[in-house]
Design an enzyme around this catalytic site. Structure first.
Site, PDB file in Angstrom:
ATOM      1  N   LYS A 168       0.970  -1.223  -0.058  1.00 31.76           N
ATOM      2  CA  LYS A 168      -0.073  -0.045  -0.099  1.00 31.76           C
ATOM      3  C   LYS A 168       0.976   1.319   0.167  1.00 31.76           C
ATOM      4  O   LYS A 168       1.960   1.263   0.718  1.00 31.76           O
ATOM      5  CB  LYS A 168      -0.763   0.040   1.195  1.00 31.76           C
ATOM      6  CG  LYS A 168      -1.889  -1.155   1.410  1.00 31.76           C
ATOM      7  CD  LYS A 168      -2.909  -0.947   0.303  1.00 31.76           C
ATOM      8  CE  LYS A 168      -4.233  -2.321   0.647  1.00 31.76           C
ATOM      9  NZ  LYS A 168      -5.264  -2.094  -0.389  1.00 31.76           N
ATOM     10  N   ASP A 197      -0.788  -0.132  -4.559  1.00 37.16           N
ATOM     11  CA  ASP A 197      -2.477   0.220  -4.505  1.00 37.16           C
ATOM     12  C   ASP A 197      -2.388   1.364  -3.269  1.00 37.16           C
ATOM     13  O   ASP A 197      -1.773   1.712  -2.447  1.00 37.16           O
ATOM     14  CB  ASP A 197      -2.772  -0.957  -3.618  1.00 37.16           C
ATOM     15  CG  ASP A 197      -4.560  -0.848  -3.452  1.00 37.16           C
ATOM     16  OD1 ASP A 197      -4.978   0.176  -3.918  1.00 37.16           O
ATOM     17  OD2 ASP A 197      -5.281  -1.552  -3.032  1.00 37.16           O
ATOM     18  N   GLU A 249     -12.179  -2.699  -8.451  1.00 31.63           N
ATOM     19  CA  GLU A 249     -12.790  -3.094  -7.144  1.00 31.63           C
ATOM     20  C   GLU A 249     -13.984  -2.329  -6.755  1.00 31.63           C
ATOM     21  O   GLU A 249     -14.970  -2.459  -5.800  1.00 31.63           O
ATOM     22  CB  GLU A 249     -11.925  -3.275  -5.846  1.00 31.63           C
ATOM     23  CG  GLU A 249     -11.252  -1.967  -5.458  1.00 31.63           C
ATOM     24  CD  GLU A 249     -10.562  -2.108  -4.116  1.00 31.63           C
ATOM     25  OE1 GLU A 249     -10.935  -1.875  -3.075  1.00 31.63           O
ATOM     26  OE2 GLU A 249      -9.296  -2.645  -4.377  1.00 31.63           O
ATOM     27  N   ASP A 272     -14.712  -7.458  -9.047  1.00 29.27           N
ATOM     28  CA  ASP A 272     -15.275  -8.023  -7.748  1.00 29.27           C
ATOM     29  C   ASP A 272     -16.401  -8.577  -7.892  1.00 29.27           C
ATOM     30  O   ASP A 272     -17.549  -7.897  -8.119  1.00 29.27           O
ATOM     31  CB  ASP A 272     -14.891  -7.114  -6.624  1.00 29.27           C
ATOM     32  CG  ASP A 272     -15.363  -7.625  -5.146  1.00 29.27           C
ATOM     33  OD1 ASP A 272     -16.365  -8.388  -5.070  1.00 29.27           O
ATOM     34  OD2 ASP A 272     -14.677  -7.248  -4.172  1.00 29.27           O
ATOM     35  N   HIS A 299     -10.448  -8.579  -7.184  1.00 30.49           N
ATOM     36  CA  HIS A 299     -10.270  -8.114  -5.955  1.00 30.49           C
ATOM     37  C   HIS A 299     -10.712  -9.041  -4.898  1.00 30.49           C
ATOM     38  O   HIS A 299     -12.128  -9.230  -4.848  1.00 30.49           O
ATOM     39  CB  HIS A 299     -10.861  -6.644  -6.008  1.00 30.49           C
ATOM     40  CG  HIS A 299     -10.980  -6.388  -4.520  1.00 30.49           C
ATOM     41  ND1 HIS A 299     -12.268  -5.940  -3.715  1.00 30.49           N
ATOM     42  CD2 HIS A 299      -9.991  -5.404  -3.694  1.00 30.49           C
ATOM     43  CE1 HIS A 299     -11.968  -5.456  -2.602  1.00 30.49           C
ATOM     44  NE2 HIS A 299     -10.655  -5.089  -2.601  1.00 30.49           N
TER      45      HIS A 299
END
Length: 362
Positions: A168, A197, A249, A272, A299
């Protein structure tokens, strides 16, 4: 005999299995909304959707008050017809997260029923492209972790055979993000895919800048760099960097994926199944991506997505985040860094019904 005679919905709360933080939020808990359908021949199907802490009771109300009553007397074999009828009945609230999540709970229950009736596992019924999917690990890369913790977790993931690790980003100074990614890259070497991400936390200008800074680290993809409704910003970013842009996502319809692909704003599709409205639209998004030579790396929901990712030819990676341990009796089977598909008929998730009942909150 395939007539739906009963449909029920209920809510279960699950605590997170690890502390999970990113640039904009923390994963508070998993609100899991279940739908169970039964047909006149006595067969049943169980589906589900989820939130990361809020909205579960709104989904439950939409199901109980509006969607489930429309199922009674329907032919469970007609999954497309049912999906479109339910979607059409919610035009005032679609496209949006709550409606898509509610639709997903119904749709996955219908697919579970269909697969059980046919005595087939989901990955075969949905396409049967392969029997295993490479794994990448997200649990080792949360934003609150120190550099040493990131390195330790990444090394452990690689030792376990994971082909990739997601880190992240979203520190106050982008130089901190670059420092963290560089340290992990040096620790794991060049043969491991490093995903990044940002969780929709950047502006287009900031994303273009940080992508340039991350290119020397050889980032496999840059995920959710901008708010999901900024398609133009994603397109500008994708045109400016060699790093593939990953989105999905926070998209809730096949049409939204189509727009991203048409605008060349996505290099990786991360649909997702819960957030897009179920297995039925997920497969459409996956095949849409396939038609444009784009891989799909779904996701979350690894217990469900392992079968879907294996069903289609462009399923490249499965995200490793365990979250159903407390309410299942078996775990994802992993071999040589790949998740093996479940072989039991249905969704392939071995629910612990007693544990589920113990955790019902609505």
């Amino acid at each position: 005999m395939s007539t739906i005679t009963d449909a029920q919905a209920y809510l279960v709360d699950l605590p997170v299995e690890a502390v999970r933080t990113d640039a904009v939020q923390a994963f508070l808990k998993q609100e899991t909304v279940f739908v169970e359908i039964t047909t006149a021949d006595g067969l049943s199907g169980r589906g589900y959707c989820y939130t990361i802490g809020t909205g579960g009771t709104a989904i439950l109300a939409l199901l109980r008050d509006y969607l489930l009553p429309r199922l009674h007397g329907r032919d469970a074999r007609q999954i497309e017809a049912i999906w479109h009828d339910l979607f059409g009945s919610t035009r005032a609230t679609a496209v949006g997260a709550i409606t898509s999540l509610a639709l997903a709970a119904v749709d996955t229950a219908l697919w579970d029923w269909r697969c059980r009736r046919a005595d087939l596992p989901l990955w075969i019924a949905a396409g049967g492209a392969r029997d295993r999917v490479p794994l990448y690990d997200t649990e080792v890369g949360w934003l609150h972790l120190t550099v040493d913790e990131l390195i330790g977790g990444a090394k452990a993931a690689v030792a376990a055979g994971r082909g990739g690790v997601k880190i992240k980003i979203g520190k106050p100074d982008p130089a901190q993000d670059v420092e963290r990614l560089t340290a992990v890259r040096e620790a794991v070497g060049p043969g491991v895919d490093l995903m990044v991400d940002a969780n929709q936390s950047l502006t287009a200008a900031d994303a273009i800048r940080i992508a340039r800074l991350l290119e020397p680290v050889d980032v496999y993809w840059l995920e959710e760099p901008l708010p999901a409704d900024d398609v133009d910003g994603h397109a500008r970013l994708a045109a400016s960097t060699s790093i593939p842009v990953a989105v999905g996502e926070s998209l809730y319809s096949v049409g939204q994926f189509a727009e991203y692909i048409q605008r060349r704003a996505a290099g990786i599709v991360q649909a997702d199944a819960a957030r897009i409205g179920g297995i039925t639209p997920w497969l459409k998004a996956a095949h849409l991506a396939e038609a444009h030579n784009i891989p799909i790396c779904p996701h979350f929901l690894m217990e469900l997505h392992v079968s879907l990712c294996a069903a289609v030819p462009n399923g490249r990676y499965l995200e490793y985040i365990p979250q159903l341990t407390a309410i299942t009796t078996t775990r994802l089977t992993v071999e040589d860094g790949h998740a093996l598909v479940p072989t039991a008929p249905g969704l392939g998730i071995a629910w612990d019904l007693d544990a589920i009942d113990d955790r019902r909150v609505a």
